[in-house]
Design an enzyme around this catalytic site. Structure first.
Site, PDB file in Angstrom:
ATOM      1  N   TYR A 181       0.876  -1.231   0.097  1.00  0.00           N
ATOM      2  CA  TYR A 181      -0.048   0.109  -0.095  1.00  0.00           C
ATOM      3  C   TYR A 181       0.960   1.272  -0.008  1.00  0.00           C
ATOM      4  O   TYR A 181       0.487   2.205  -0.600  1.00  0.00           O
ATOM      5  CB  TYR A 181      -0.830  -0.090   1.342  1.00  0.00           C
ATOM      6  CG  TYR A 181      -1.841   1.354   1.495  1.00  0.00           C
ATOM      7  CD1 TYR A 181      -2.595   1.448   0.702  1.00  0.00           C
ATOM      8  CD2 TYR A 181      -1.212   2.308   2.155  1.00  0.00           C
ATOM      9  CE1 TYR A 181      -3.572   2.658   0.648  1.00  0.00           C
ATOM     10  CE2 TYR A 181      -2.075   3.428   2.518  1.00  0.00           C
ATOM     11  CZ  TYR A 181      -3.214   3.643   1.574  1.00  0.00           C
ATOM     12  OH  TYR A 181      -4.019   4.934   1.888  1.00  0.00           O
ATOM     13  N   SER A 215      -2.502  12.939   8.484  1.00  0.00           N
ATOM     14  CA  SER A 215      -3.340  12.585   7.265  1.00  0.00           C
ATOM     15  C   SER A 215      -4.878  12.666   8.027  1.00  0.00           C
ATOM     16  O   SER A 215      -5.104  11.939   9.240  1.00  0.00           O
ATOM     17  CB  SER A 215      -2.981  11.245   6.616  1.00  0.00           C
ATOM     18  OG  SER A 215      -4.253  11.104   5.617  1.00  0.00           O
ATOM     19  N   TYR A 260      -8.577  16.214   3.714  1.00  0.00           N
ATOM     20  CA  TYR A 260      -9.382  15.846   2.427  1.00  0.00           C
ATOM     21  C   TYR A 260     -10.854  16.469   2.286  1.00  0.00           C
ATOM     22  O   TYR A 260     -11.477  16.589   3.258  1.00  0.00           O
ATOM     23  CB  TYR A 260      -9.714  14.137   2.179  1.00  0.00           C
ATOM     24  CG  TYR A 260      -8.112  13.747   1.723  1.00  0.00           C
ATOM     25  CD1 TYR A 260      -7.701  13.971   0.412  1.00  0.00           C
ATOM     26  CD2 TYR A 260      -7.643  12.598   2.270  1.00  0.00           C
ATOM     27  CE1 TYR A 260      -6.235  13.289   0.375  1.00  0.00           C
ATOM     28  CE2 TYR A 260      -6.908  11.833   2.246  1.00  0.00           C
ATOM     29  CZ  TYR A 260      -5.860  12.086   1.024  1.00  0.00           C
ATOM     30  OH  TYR A 260      -4.735  11.506   0.525  1.00  0.00           O
ATOM     31  N   THR A 266      -5.275  18.813   0.538  1.00  0.00           N
ATOM     32  CA  THR A 266      -4.940  17.929  -0.756  1.00  0.00           C
ATOM     33  C   THR A 266      -5.910  17.958  -1.826  1.00  0.00           C
ATOM     34  O   THR A 266      -7.206  17.759  -1.656  1.00  0.00           O
ATOM     35  CB  THR A 266      -4.877  16.386  -0.160  1.00  0.00           C
ATOM     36  OG1 THR A 266      -3.627  16.251   0.730  1.00  0.00           O
ATOM     37  CG2 THR A 266      -4.389  15.822  -1.611  1.00  0.00           C
ATOM     38  N   ARG A 277      -4.636   1.259  -7.871  1.00  0.00           N
ATOM     39  CA  ARG A 277      -3.515   0.679  -7.614  1.00  0.00           C
ATOM     40  C   ARG A 277      -3.863  -0.760  -7.544  1.00  0.00           C
ATOM     41  O   ARG A 277      -4.236  -1.390  -6.730  1.00  0.00           O
ATOM     42  CB  ARG A 277      -2.942   1.288  -6.051  1.00  0.00           C
ATOM     43  CG  ARG A 277      -2.797   2.661  -6.303  1.00  0.00           C
ATOM     44  CD  ARG A 277      -3.169   3.492  -4.733  1.00  0.00           C
ATOM     45  NE  ARG A 277      -3.561   4.753  -5.070  1.00  0.00           N
ATOM     46  CZ  ARG A 277      -3.969   5.655  -4.199  1.00  0.00           C
ATOM     47  NH1 ARG A 277      -4.316   5.188  -2.821  1.00  0.00           N
ATOM     48  NH2 ARG A 277      -4.322   6.930  -4.243  1.00  0.00           N
ATOM     49  N   LYS A 297      -1.819  21.260  -1.277  1.00  0.00           N
ATOM     50  CA  LYS A 297      -0.950  20.062  -1.929  1.00  0.00           C
ATOM     51  C   LYS A 297      -1.751  19.517  -3.263  1.00  0.00           C
ATOM     52  O   LYS A 297      -2.992  19.213  -3.397  1.00  0.00           O
ATOM     53  CB  LYS A 297      -0.711  19.130  -0.849  1.00  0.00           C
ATOM     54  CG  LYS A 297       0.144  17.863  -1.397  1.00  0.00           C
ATOM     55  CD  LYS A 297       0.253  17.160  -0.023  1.00  0.00           C
ATOM     56  CE  LYS A 297       1.249  15.841  -0.276  1.00  0.00           C
ATOM     57  NZ  LYS A 297       0.620  14.911  -1.258  1.00  0.00           N
ATOM     58  N   HIS A 304       1.033  13.154  -6.095  1.00  0.00           N
ATOM     59  CA  HIS A 304       0.672  12.242  -5.090  1.00  0.00           C
ATOM     60  C   HIS A 304       1.354  11.125  -5.043  1.00  0.00           C
ATOM     61  O   HIS A 304       0.826   9.819  -4.713  1.00  0.00           O
ATOM     62  CB  HIS A 304      -0.931  11.746  -5.204  1.00  0.00           C
ATOM     63  CG  HIS A 304      -1.750  11.614  -3.880  1.00  0.00           C
ATOM     64  ND1 HIS A 304      -2.205  12.609  -3.481  1.00  0.00           N
ATOM     65  CD2 HIS A 304      -2.038  10.521  -3.273  1.00  0.00           C
ATOM     66  CE1 HIS A 304      -3.095  12.124  -2.298  1.00  0.00           C
ATOM     67  NE2 HIS A 304      -2.671  10.677  -2.189  1.00  0.00           N
ATOM     68  N   ARG A 311       0.653   8.018  -7.280  1.00  0.00           N
ATOM     69  CA  ARG A 311      -0.520   7.276  -6.967  1.00  0.00           C
ATOM     70  C   ARG A 311      -2.100   7.627  -7.400  1.00  0.00           C
ATOM     71  O   ARG A 311      -2.845   6.871  -7.232  1.00  0.00           O
ATOM     72  CB  ARG A 311      -0.802   7.084  -5.602  1.00  0.00           C
ATOM     73  CG  ARG A 311       0.561   6.554  -4.747  1.00  0.00           C
ATOM     74  CD  ARG A 311       0.502   6.817  -3.073  1.00  0.00           C
ATOM     75  NE  ARG A 311      -0.471   6.288  -2.331  1.00  0.00           N
ATOM     76  CZ  ARG A 311      -0.760   4.951  -2.038  1.00  0.00           C
ATOM     77  NH1 ARG A 311       0.212   4.012  -2.484  1.00  0.00           N
ATOM     78  NH2 ARG A 311      -1.894   4.540  -1.317  1.00  0.00           N
TER      79      ARG A 311
END
Length: 379
Positions: free
Chosen positions: A25, A107, A130, A156, A165, A251, A275, A278
């Site tokens: 991850y 985060s 977020y 972000t 992913r 960001k 990112h 990602r």
């Protein structure tokens, strides 16, 4: 204790000690991972200009990021599920960063909550936000960050929709790991991680108590997956800036036009970032995007760099191209997954020493004197 000479040593150790689903991850990009690879490859392609017979005694890597004194121009980037690399990992990372004298960014999708991190730190940390469809949740997060006396909000912008992913799908990545045969066998080879996990936080700490229907990890994961907001726009940024009222860092900027819009929105700093490769696979590397953005808006706001840093030389290169600070994500996770708080401290020591030595060998005494003249072929 294994001999640790560089961040790569920490990565290899983390790969041995962290369950595969969580290691992958952290150490993966979206789709073909071309942008993930480009972040490190393009940094490596830049060459430092060696200088000799210059007095480089009494060097200094100290500077400021959004007015905050830092030991070196580095902040720990926000990383999701950090507490799954090592039990209570966000708290340990924040402690290590504070002791070292650099900012720590928590985060939204952390395992430890804002309040958890505030309980083990004595100086302000940063909080990454977020934008969710549920604006009440956004408002709540901003207020909790204020209550914890966070000194900057990092918004972000490049996760309105999740890039796929492949490794996560193959691993059945979830929190806690799905009990597939492969995951059970993998966990059996990592008893120390499993024992630590029993005593650590095990859910998304910032989401607990907000989602109707329960605080279980499955419920919270499903809620989060439905909440990333594709309608996010610059009006939302203006609203968040007003709600927050403090230092705002934007960001996920990779384009000059977006950088100008970020400045117009009142950003105190912008982070040139894809990112970590990602999200948009096939996007340019962060270091490739950095010079044009610095030239366009570097005189109006602080421009920071994020993407691919594995060495102190990488920090020096980003600084030479105009970055006033750099954010490190994977290097932080490698250190944490390898040895917990001790590993994060070791990682920071490695980057600091590599940066300091490289400054000396380029004839530079002060990080604030670094510029394009420190790179071969640039002025």
């Amino acid at each position: 204790m294994p001999v640790i000479t560089c961040v790569e040593d920490l990565r290899l150790l983390a790969k041995k000690r962290v369950p595969k689903a969580f290691y992958d991850y952290a150490d993966s990009g979206s789709y073909t991972e071309s942008t993930y690879r480009a972040n490190t490859e393009d940094l490596a392609a830049l060459k430092l200009r060696q200088r000799v017979a210059i007095n480089v005694d009494h060097r200094s890597t100290r500077t400021t990021m959004v007015g905050q004194d830092v030991t070196m121009p580095v902040a720990i980037a926000p990383t999701g599920l950090t507490g799954m690399q090592w039990a209570n990992g966000e708290m340990l990372g924040a402690i290590a960063a504070e002791k070292f004298g650099i900012p720590f960014t928590l985060s939204t999708m952390s395992i430890c909550s804002i309040e958890d991190v505030a309980s083990v730190t004595t100086k302000p940390f940063w909080f990454q936000l977020y934008v969710m469809r549920d604006r009440g949740f956004v408002k709540e997060m901003i207020q909790r960050a204020k209550n914890a006396k966070c000194s900057a909000l990092v918004l972000t912008l490049d996760l309105q929709i999740l890039g796929q992913r492949h490794k996560d799908i193959r691993n059945g990545m979830s929190v806690p790991p799905k009990l597939t045969l492969a995951n059970i066998l993998d966990l059996a080879t990592k008893p120390a991680w499993a024992l630590r996990a029993l005593t650590g936080r095990k859910t998304f700490g910032n989401l607990v108590g907000h989602v109707k229907g329960g605080d279980g990890i499955l419920t919270l994961s499903q809620w989060t997956a439905s909440q990333f907001d594709p309608t996010l726009n610059w009006d939302d940024v203006a609203w968040i800036k007003k709600e927050w009222g403090g230092k705002l860092v934007l960001k996920g900027i990779l384009d000059v036009e977006d950088a100008r819009l970020a400045v117009a929105a009142g950003a105190d700093a912008i982070v040139v970032s894809n990112h970590g490769g990602r999200q948009l696979d096939g996007a340019m590397s962060s270091i490739q995007a950095l010079p044009a953005i610095v030239d366009a808006v570097g005189h109006q706001t602080e421009v920071w760099f994020d993407g691919g840093i594995r060495t102190g030389q990488d920090i020096l290169k980003a600084t030479a191209l105009g970055a006033k600070g750099s954010m490190i994500g994977r290097a932080f996770l490698y250190g944490l997954g390898a040895m917990g708080e001790e590993g994060v401290t070791k990682m920071l020591e490695i980057l600091y020493k590599e940066l300091d030595v490289s400054m000396a060998l380029t004839g530079t005494k002060d990080i604030r004197e670094v510029g394009r003249h420190n790179l071969v072929g640039l002025k």
